[in-house]
Design a protein around this motif. Structure first.
Motif, mmCIF file in Angstrom:
data_model
loop_
_atom_site.group_PDB
_atom_site.id
_atom_site.type_symbol
_atom_site.label_atom_id
_atom_site.label_comp_id
_atom_site.label_asym_id
_atom_site.label_seq_id
_atom_site.Cartn_x
_atom_site.Cartn_y
_atom_site.Cartn_z
ATOM 1 N N PRO A 1 57.155 46.034 22.456
ATOM 2 C CA PRO A 1 56.845 46.815 23.659
ATOM 3 C C PRO A 1 55.371 47.186 23.813
ATOM 4 N N LEU A 2 54.721 47.612 22.740
ATOM 5 C CA LEU A 2 53.331 48.044 22.881
ATOM 6 C C LEU A 2 52.381 46.872 23.071
ATOM 7 N N GLU A 3 52.777 45.683 22.646
ATOM 8 C CA GLU A 3 51.979 44.495 22.961
ATOM 9 C C GLU A 3 52.078 44.189 24.450
ATOM 10 N N ARG A 4 53.259 44.346 25.006
ATOM 11 C CA ARG A 4 53.445 44.139 26.440
ATOM 12 C C ARG A 4 52.650 45.175 27.242
ATOM 13 N N VAL A 5 52.651 46.404 26.754
ATOM 14 C CA VAL A 5 51.885 47.467 27.402
ATOM 15 C C VAL A 5 50.397 47.109 27.433
ATOM 16 N N LYS A 6 49.900 46.549 26.321
ATOM 17 C CA LYS A 6 48.487 46.163 26.261
ATOM 18 C C LYS A 6 48.169 45.110 27.315
ATOM 19 N N PHE A 7 49.041 44.111 27.461
ATOM 20 C CA PHE A 7 48.801 43.076 28.465
ATOM 21 C C PHE A 7 48.814 43.666 29.873
ATOM 22 N N LEU A 8 49.691 44.628 30.106
ATOM 23 C CA LEU A 8 49.722 45.286 31.417
ATOM 24 C C LEU A 8 48.389 45.978 31.696
ATOM 25 N N THR B 1 45.690 43.494 32.668
ATOM 26 C CA THR B 1 45.749 43.029 34.059
ATOM 27 C C THR B 1 45.115 44.042 35.004
ATOM 28 N N ALA B 2 45.292 45.328 34.714
ATOM 29 C CA ALA B 2 44.710 46.361 35.574
ATOM 30 C C ALA B 2 43.186 46.360 35.468
ATOM 31 N N SER B 3 42.676 46.243 34.248
ATOM 32 C CA SER B 3 41.232 46.186 34.048
ATOM 33 C C SER B 3 40.637 44.950 34.715
ATOM 34 N N ASN B 4 41.314 43.818 34.555
ATOM 35 C CA ASN B 4 40.851 42.582 35.198
ATOM 36 C C ASN B 4 40.779 42.732 36.712
ATOM 37 N N GLU C 1 37.785 44.788 38.040
ATOM 38 C CA GLU C 1 36.521 44.052 38.057
ATOM 39 C C GLU C 1 36.520 42.988 39.150
ATOM 40 N N PHE C 2 37.652 42.340 39.357
ATOM 41 C CA PHE C 2 37.752 41.329 40.406
ATOM 42 C C PHE C 2 37.433 41.927 41.765
ATOM 43 N N PHE C 3 37.987 43.086 42.066
ATOM 44 C CA PHE C 3 37.724 43.718 43.366
ATOM 45 C C PHE C 3 36.272 44.162 43.477
ATOM 46 N N MET C 4 35.741 44.737 42.418
ATOM 47 C CA MET C 4 34.383 45.259 42.502
ATOM 48 C C MET C 4 33.343 44.157 42.688
ATOM 49 N N VAL C 5 33.619 42.988 42.129
ATOM 50 C CA VAL C 5 32.622 41.919 42.163
ATOM 51 C C VAL C 5 32.984 40.853 43.190
ATOM 52 N N ARG C 6 34.104 40.173 42.987
ATOM 53 C CA ARG C 6 34.421 39.032 43.837
ATOM 54 C C ARG C 6 34.832 39.469 45.244
ATOM 55 N N MET D 1 49.141 50.964 48.872
ATOM 56 C CA MET D 1 50.066 52.017 48.448
ATOM 57 C C MET D 1 50.680 51.573 47.117
ATOM 58 N N ILE D 2 50.500 52.418 46.102
ATOM 59 C CA ILE D 2 50.857 52.050 44.729
ATOM 60 C C ILE D 2 52.179 52.710 44.338
ATOM 61 N N PRO D 3 53.186 51.926 43.932
ATOM 62 C CA PRO D 3 54.515 52.477 43.632
ATOM 63 C C PRO D 3 54.631 53.041 42.219
ATOM 64 N N GLY D 4 53.703 53.897 41.841
ATOM 65 C CA GLY D 4 53.731 54.488 40.505
ATOM 66 C C GLY D 4 52.378 55.090 40.181
ATOM 67 N N GLU D 5 52.203 55.500 38.939
ATOM 68 C CA GLU D 5 50.965 56.160 38.528
ATOM 69 C C GLU D 5 49.770 55.233 38.705
ATOM 70 N N LEU D 6 48.628 55.823 39.031
ATOM 71 C CA LEU D 6 47.413 55.050 39.254
ATOM 72 C C LEU D 6 46.734 54.694 37.932
ATOM 73 N N ASP D 7 45.889 53.677 38.004
ATOM 74 C CA ASP D 7 44.998 53.293 36.903
ATOM 75 C C ASP D 7 45.767 52.973 35.623
ATOM 76 N N LEU D 8 46.356 51.795 35.607
ATOM 77 C CA LEU D 8 47.143 51.370 34.447
ATOM 78 C C LEU D 8 46.270 51.013 33.252
ATOM 79 N N ARG D 9 44.955 51.061 33.402
ATOM 80 C CA ARG D 9 44.089 50.875 32.232
ATOM 81 C C ARG D 9 44.374 51.925 31.165
ATOM 82 N N ALA D 10 44.897 53.066 31.577
ATOM 83 C CA ALA D 10 45.199 54.136 30.627
ATOM 84 C C ALA D 10 46.221 53.701 29.583
ATOM 85 N N TYR D 11 46.955 52.636 29.859
ATOM 86 C CA TYR D 11 47.960 52.178 28.889
ATOM 87 C C TYR D 11 47.334 51.480 27.680
#
Length: 706
Positions: A32-39, A42-45, A48-53, A292-302
């Motif tokens: 589970p915590l490996e899956r959380v890390k991948f999640l 994706t949020a961090s990626n 950066e994609f929005f800020m740059v590209r 509109m985000i269906p849950g808590e914001l900023d999944l980088r916190a995971y």
């Protein structure tokens, strides 16, 4: 030039890469915590994609630039496609989080509590925590009527509250915003009676529970959480810069107030349309930029949740990092490199020899000079510390610190100033180009004269990411490499006229041409009826000229295998165009980052490592290096690395002509083909390769009873 259907759009190809990362978060077989890390990745990626590209595309749209990209899309069409794909991506992110990961974590003792779940003693504890640690920190800011825009910080969670007060006979309503600064912990741990658990509440929930404390004798009638992303595609025009350090600081300030390119609002039942409109107004974000985000914001916190202590059974078992270079008590890294060229594959083999090279050079009385390119470094970099020590000891230290390394500009400015204060000679990159090459040169006085020790790599001089990214290091004392390294530094630091090197190639003055020459050589061999083959491993492929050359090679009959982690704009498997090209992508525990380029050349392969991908920015707009590996053992090993990656049938996905990535078929139980997970194979191989070195040849180790 190929016609429109011959290419995939770069931005949609990047989104496909992030979708492959998200697929790892969805894999139930992973802990589970490996899956959380991948999640979280994706949020961090996506940030950066929005800020740059997306920021760059938004600029083109606003400037009414209707130029089509190689896939035939205008900036507006690209933005529309990106929004559609992003909405679907967000929906899948939160399906995985809300319906899968949070319940799994809760069952295993990691519990995010909602305000409704708090018992009286927990609320009392949290109120005391709020009063002591939060209340005095936050500053409510009233939104003045008709105010068009507030200068809110990017990527931080903000709360907007609707506050109603009674003045005389009338009710007055105003909006107030609270920015939750990053120095407040996102997760507040809560005492939990359920025993061995990690219970916590999000800081935004905590603030909302006690938000009435800010408005005594008033009524808070609604609260919404939101977060903005700002356009960071603001770059330095260093062609005309007089003081590049000062002007880079101005760029960093400008990014803090640049246009909003994404507004995320947490979609809660009590978030009213009036609140949404008020948020859009102060953020200057129309509905087309609102998500509109269906849950808590900023999944980088995971990221923090994925590494919470005490839940090792929910994490992956760590693969060991092998010490490929072991030093005897009276031996230095220079003694080891002097014996043979050294090729390392990180992180399976430790990055420590590279760090040792710099640290020992800093204290070695015979070392007279150290020269190095620094693009991204670790937060508390031992390499920077060693360079400072070397400069303070009177050695000639030259460091090219790239101030234009996006999102690392502030850190690089700070470290450059420390090096400058220590007496090092500092170069802030070169005019008009980013310096992305990975090279170190150590000049040492030895009995036979001056010796030059070199390190060429595919990754940054960053001890932290060297444990997470797969990269190649090459250490050598070969005098020809040393002469090339000296000539390279003279070119980038001394305004010396570019000269052709004996071995290495440099972008933008010849690296592209050298690679094209190799591709065209294989093409000519295939046309003449010879066996011809190309194997390339890189992070991204989008340069038109390189893709055209690969298409021509395929049409001539060259077998082309491409291992590309992220963006791939080339279409494989198209009849008459690219049927001899295979493209695979591997997403696994480590971030694939190495660049290895292999050409058959009639059975006497030519092999390179490089800092450059097949991207226009790398080949034409950056200072990069292409390093040929000629030592037979090192060449053979690089070929084996490529073959193993192309044999991966566990984590590899193959790109088809329609842009879909599908898992490479895994062998069945009855099949004689073995399952190959390339990263796991390299981790185990490194242990096997270096186990014998741990035992001295004149030391007998007895077996004793357990």
């Amino acid at each position: 030039m190929a016609t429109e259907p011959n290419y995939f759009n770069r931005e949609l190809s990047w989104l496909a890469f992030n979708e492959r990362v998200l697929a790892e978060a969805a894999r139930e077989m992973l802990p589970p915590l490996e899956r959380v890390k991948f999640l979280a990745i994706t949020a961090s990626n996506l940030d950066e994609f929005f800020m740059v590209r997306v920021g760059g595309l938004q600029y083109l749209k606003d400037a009414r630039r209707k130029v089509n990209d190689p896939a035939g899309l205008t900036p507006t069409q690209q933005l529309n496609e990106i929004r559609e794909r992003t909405l679907a991506f967000i929906k899948e992110q939160y399906r995985i989080l809300n319906q899968d990961l949070l319940p799994v974590l809760r069952r295993n003792g990691i519990r995010r509590l909602t305000p409704a779940e708090l018992n009286p003693s927990q609320r009392t504890h949290l109120h005391a925590y709020f009063n002591e640690n939060v209340f005095a920190v936050l500053s409510p800011i009233a939104v003045e009527p008709g105010e068009d825009r507030l200068q809110l910080p990017a990527l931080q969670i903000v709360l907007m509250s609707e506050v109603r007060s009674r003045i005389g006979e009338e009710d007055q309503v105003r909006h107030v915003v609270f920015t939750l600064p990053p120095n407040l912990p996102r997760h507040v741990v809560i005492p939990d009676a359920e025993g061995n658990t990690h219970a916590y509440i999000n800081i935004e929930d905590l603030v909302e529970i006690f938000i009435h404390d800010f408005f005594p004798q008033e009524q808070v009638t609604g609260t919404a959480r939101f977060r903005i992303s700002r356009n960071s595609d603001i770059t330095l025009d260093d062609e005309s810069a007089q003081d590049i350090a000062a002007e880079m600081e101005e760029i960093l300030e400008a990014r803090k107030t640049s246009n909003t390119i994404r507004l995320e609002i947490e979609d809660e039942p009590d978030v009213t349309q009036s609140l949404i409109k008020a948020i859009q107004q102060i953020c200057d974000a129309p509905p087309s930029l609102t998500y509109m985000i269906p849950g808590e914001l900023d999944l980088r916190a995971y990221f923090a949740i994925s590494s919470v202590p005490g839940f090792e059974d929910l994490k992956t078992e760590q693969w060991p990092t092998s010490e490929a270079v072991t030093l005897e008590p009276d031996e230095s890294i220079f003694d080891v490199i002097r014996k043979d060229d050294i090729l390392l594959y990180h992180p399976y083999e430790s990055f420590e020899p590279v760090v040792q090279l710099i640290e020992q050079a800093a204290t070695d009385a015979n070392v007279v000079a150290i020269k190095q390119i620094l693009y991204r470094t670790a937060k508390n970099s031992r390499i920077i510390s060693a360079l400072i020590k070397a400069a303070q000891a009177g050695k000639h230290v030259t460091a090219l610190v790239e101030l234009k390394a996006r999102f690392d500009e502030a850190r690089n400015l700070e470290r450059a100033e420390e090096l400058l204060a220590a007496g090092a000679q500092i170069i802030y990159g070169v005019r008009g180009l980013k310096t992305h090459a990975k090279i170190t040169l150590v000049v040492r006085r030895e009995p036979g004269g001056m010796a030059r020790y070199c390190h060429f790599g595919t990754g940054n001089y960053n001890e932290a990411t060297a444990k997470l990214y797969t990269d190649i290091s090459f250490l050598t004392r070969d005098p020809v490499y040393g002469a090339d390294a000296s000539a390279f530094f003279n070119t980038v630091t001394g305004r010396s006229r570019f000269v052709h090197f004996q071995k290495i190639s440099m972008a933008p003055f010849g690296l592209r041409e050298r690679l094209l020459e190799m591709i065209q050589s294989e093409t000519a061999r295939a046309a003449a009826g010879e066996e011809a083959e190309i194997m390339l491993k890189m992070n991204a492929l989008e340069d038109l000229q390189m893709m055209e050359a690969l298409y021509a090679a395929s049409q001539a009959g060259v077998k082309v295998q491409l291992n590309i982690r992220g963006i791939c704009c080339l279409k494989p498997g198209v009849k008459g165009l690219s049927e001899n090209i295979r493209v695979v992508s591997i997403i696994d525990r480590y971030l694939e980052h190495a660049r290895i380029y292999w050409f058959r050349q009639g059975g006497d392969p030519v092999v390179f490592i490089s800092s450059a991908d097949f991207m226009t920015r790398n080949l034409s707009k950056r200072v990069e290096l292409l390093t040929p590996i000629e030592d037979p053992a090192c060449k053979k090993r690089l070929q084996e690395i490529l073959l193993t990656h192309f044999s991966d049938n566990v984590q590899a996905r193959q790109l088809d002509k329609d842009g879909n990535y599908t898992p490479v078929p895994r062998p069945s139980a009855k099949s004689k083909t073995k399952a190959v997970r390339s990263q796991e194979f390299f981790a185990k191989q490194a242990v096997r390769r270096h186990r014998p070195r741990a035992q001295s040849p004149d030391l007998l180790v007895p077996h004793v009873p357990k």
